[in-house]
Design a protein around this motif. Structure first.
Motif: not given
Length: 102
Positions: A6-13, A59-68, A81-89
């Motif tokens: 139920k999350s982002c299809p970009l990272s799922s697929l 491009i950088i933002q989407l790459s960081l978000l989907s990669g994280a 959680v550490n990965i997601l928090d670090t990228v968000k920060r």
């Protein structure tokens, strides 16, 4: 993280689509989706940006978000959680620094 279906299809697929041959409908559709997301980010970052091109920042933002998110789904919860928090920060601080420069 708890419900990847139920999350982002970009990272799922991404990996499944990557294995498809060029010209397949699924690859074309996925490409259109990525371009749409990049255009949205471009507009949010730079409202006066020429819509004919995508911003480097988007491009950088989407790459960081989907990669994280992709990485976070593959590791134990604490590291995820550490990965997601670090990228968000990082993205938040980058945006704030950019606004200070204006």
């Amino acid at each position: 993280l708890a419900q990847p279906g139920k999350s982002c299809p970009l990272s799922s697929l991404s990996m499944d689509v990557a294995r498809e041959e060029q010209g397949k409908a699924v690859k074309d559709t996925f490409n259109q989706g990525v371009e749409t997301l990049l255009k949205i980010l471009t507009t949010l970052n730079e409202p006066d940006h020429d819509n004919a091109s995508l911003s480097e920042q988007a491009i950088i933002q989407l790459s960081l978000l989907s990669g994280a998110l992709t990485l976070a789904r593959t590791v134990h919860h604490d590291l995820a959680v550490n990965i997601l928090d670090t990228v968000k920060r990082h993205l938040t601080e980058s945006k704030m620094a950019e606004q200070d420069d204006e």
